[in-house]
Scaffold this active site. Structure first.
Site, PDB file in Angstrom:
ATOM      1  N   LYS A 162       0.860  -1.194   0.000  1.00  0.00           N
ATOM      2  CA  LYS A 162       0.000   0.000   0.000  1.00  0.00           C
ATOM      3  C   LYS A 162       0.889   1.235   0.000  1.00  0.00           C
ATOM      4  O   LYS A 162       1.728   1.410   0.880  1.00  0.00           O
ATOM      5  CB  LYS A 162      -0.918   0.003   1.222  1.00  0.00           C
ATOM      6  CG  LYS A 162      -1.852   1.210   1.281  1.00  0.00           C
ATOM      7  CD  LYS A 162      -2.643   1.264   2.581  1.00  0.00           C
ATOM      8  CE  LYS A 162      -3.691   0.188   2.647  1.00  0.00           C
ATOM      9  NZ  LYS A 162      -4.577   0.376   3.837  1.00  0.00           N
ATOM     10  N   TYR A 212      -1.341 -10.451   1.311  1.00  0.00           N
ATOM     11  CA  TYR A 212      -2.095 -10.427   0.060  1.00  0.00           C
ATOM     12  C   TYR A 212      -3.323 -11.315   0.179  1.00  0.00           C
ATOM     13  O   TYR A 212      -3.223 -12.489   0.529  1.00  0.00           O
ATOM     14  CB  TYR A 212      -1.214 -10.893  -1.095  1.00  0.00           C
ATOM     15  CG  TYR A 212      -1.940 -11.065  -2.406  1.00  0.00           C
ATOM     16  CD1 TYR A 212      -2.731 -10.047  -2.929  1.00  0.00           C
ATOM     17  CD2 TYR A 212      -1.823 -12.248  -3.130  1.00  0.00           C
ATOM     18  CE1 TYR A 212      -3.394 -10.203  -4.134  1.00  0.00           C
ATOM     19  CE2 TYR A 212      -2.481 -12.412  -4.342  1.00  0.00           C
ATOM     20  CZ  TYR A 212      -3.265 -11.387  -4.833  1.00  0.00           C
ATOM     21  OH  TYR A 212      -3.926 -11.543  -6.025  1.00  0.00           O
ATOM     22  N   ASP A 256     -15.317   0.384  12.193  1.00  0.00           N
ATOM     23  CA  ASP A 256     -15.612   0.643  10.777  1.00  0.00           C
ATOM     24  C   ASP A 256     -15.759  -0.668  10.013  1.00  0.00           C
ATOM     25  O   ASP A 256     -15.170  -0.851   8.945  1.00  0.00           O
ATOM     26  CB  ASP A 256     -14.514   1.511  10.160  1.00  0.00           C
ATOM     27  CG  ASP A 256     -14.955   2.132   8.840  1.00  0.00           C
ATOM     28  OD1 ASP A 256     -16.175   2.251   8.624  1.00  0.00           O
ATOM     29  OD2 ASP A 256     -14.091   2.492   8.027  1.00  0.00           O
ATOM     30  N   ASN A 261     -14.082  -3.141   3.831  1.00  0.00           N
ATOM     31  CA  ASN A 261     -12.937  -3.385   4.705  1.00  0.00           C
ATOM     32  C   ASN A 261     -12.756  -4.855   5.046  1.00  0.00           C
ATOM     33  O   ASN A 261     -11.978  -5.191   5.939  1.00  0.00           O
ATOM     34  CB  ASN A 261     -13.073  -2.584   6.002  1.00  0.00           C
ATOM     35  CG  ASN A 261     -12.870  -1.098   5.776  1.00  0.00           C
ATOM     36  OD1 ASN A 261     -12.311  -0.686   4.761  1.00  0.00           O
ATOM     37  ND2 ASN A 261     -13.324  -0.286   6.708  1.00  0.00           N
TER      38      ASN A 261
END
Length: 402
Positions: A162, A212, A256, A261
């Protein structure tokens, strides 16, 4: 791969949101932020680097030697030579006592010495640079940067890299989110939580080395299928409840939970990602307003104190969305969504089975204390009847929690 790597190295030109979900808090959340450390001062950037305090240990030992040598070279030796007992008892004993603790100290604790050396070696290995990776295709794009498929050159290990741009993080004023993600996610070890292996940064970018998840986001699967069946929904809720139970045992509240997500591993197992809004709360009480609009509980909308029960509310919203295809409080305007959440106004379509209705209704309670615990969720009859997690996942989950 070179072209992708060039794209990764080049500065930010445009910020593309990771998802177009209409129900989001204005504050961007797709990618957590970085320490407030970055472009303003070069020294502050060292906060993200591994600590270098271990290099000072030998300097302390050198100070002990430098203190002892002048004691031996004092002019007290000639007079002490005449009187035999004094030079024999005091100076030699002092020098021996001071010199002896240095060799025996590591010898007495060989395991600690080996462990400290291993930690130093690991910290050196974790001082990553972009040149250590082969950059592949992009996996996703967000407002603050992109995520790329990558491979570590030496080990050939496949991972996700990222890349976040410091300028955009500072402009949005969300650097604290990156600090949260690094501090929290790097210490979590659970089969249903995405691993954060490490991080590094340069003058303009911050890089997170992540596990990953080859099957992508749950949100994409939900878009393809419109909704999930009972077995898949119950299985995901089980895996999510296990992961949240582990987080809460570490006093971590995610705050969240949403399909964007949640990622899927190679075996189709669910993995919680993106801990930018999560918090490690020693008091377990928070008053800040964050998270995605459709998943916010009444206590957060009303500005009241909240605890880990906010994740139970999100679990109920998620279970509803998996079975129906949309969140229970979805509306045309933000104001209407807020009103529905505060009044807990929602209805079940005919496709939702009775057992799932009971679980969702228990989770979506206005009073947080009336919501069930995660253990009670896992023991719910509808979950037990429909959840089909693998035995391997059960063993890993129990071993991680113990």
């Amino acid at each position: 791969m070179d072209r992708c790597k060039e794209n990764c190295i080049s500065g930010p030109k445009t910020a593309v949101p990771l998802s177009d979900g209409p129900k989001r808090v204005p504050v961007a959340q797709q990618f957590p932020s970085q320490n407030p450390v970055s472009v303003n001062s070069g020294q502050a950037q060292r906060v993200l680097c591994p600590t270098n305090s271990s290099q000072r240990v030998p300097s302390q030992a050198q100070k002990l030697v430098s203190i002892q040598k002048p004691v031996q070279t004092l002019k007290q030796k000639p007079p002490q030579a005449a009187s035999a007992p004094r030079p024999v008892t005091r100076p030699p004993s002092n020098t021996q006592k001071s010199k002896q603790p240095q060799p025996p100290a590591p010898g007495n604790n060989p395991e600690k010495e080996v462990a400290s050396k291993q930690k130093n070696e690991e910290s050196k290995k974790r001082q990553w640079a972009l040149e250590d990776f082969e950059i592949g295709r992009p996996l996703g794009k967000g407002k603050f940067g992109n995520v790329y498929l990558a491979r570590e050159k030496q080990s050939k290990f496949i991972l996700a890299l990222k890349v976040l741009f410091k300028a955009q993080l500072e402009k949005a004023g969300v650097e604290h989110q990156l600090r949260r993600e690094v501090e929290i996610q790097s210490h979590l070890r659970h089969p249903n939580i995405l691993r954060l292996y490490g991080y590094f940064h340069d003058a303009t970018r911050v890089y997170l080395i992540l596990e990953y998840a080859p099957l992508g986001a749950v949100y994409r699967e939900l878009q393809k299928l419109s909704k999930f069946d009972e077995q898949r929904t119950a299985t995901y809720i089980t895996e999510l409840a296990n992961a949240l139970s582990y987080c809460h045992s570490k006093r971590v509240i995610h705050r969240d939970i949403k399909p964007e997500n949640l990622l899927l591993g190679s075996a189709g197992e669910l993995k919680i990602a993106d801990f930018g809004w999560s918090v490690h709360a020693p008091s377990s009480r928070r008053t800040t307003l964050c998270g995605t609009l459709d998943y916010l509980p009444p206590e957060m909308i009303e500005g009241r104190m909240h605890d880990e029960k906010v994740d139970l509310w999100s679990l109920g919203v998620l279970c509803y969305e998996f079975l129906v295809g949309k969140p229970p409080f979805e509306a045309d305007t933000y104001q209407e969504t807020y009103r529905r959440i505060s009044r807990v106004e929602f209805t079940f379509p005919d496709c939702v089975p009775e057992g799932a209705r009971d679980l969702i209704s228990r989770l979506l309670k206005h009073n947080p204390s009336q919501r069930p615990t995660l253990k009670e969720v896992l023991e719910h009859p509808w979950i037990i009847a429909n959840s089909k997690p693998s035995s391997c996942q059960k063993k890993e989950s129990t071993s991680k929690q113990s």
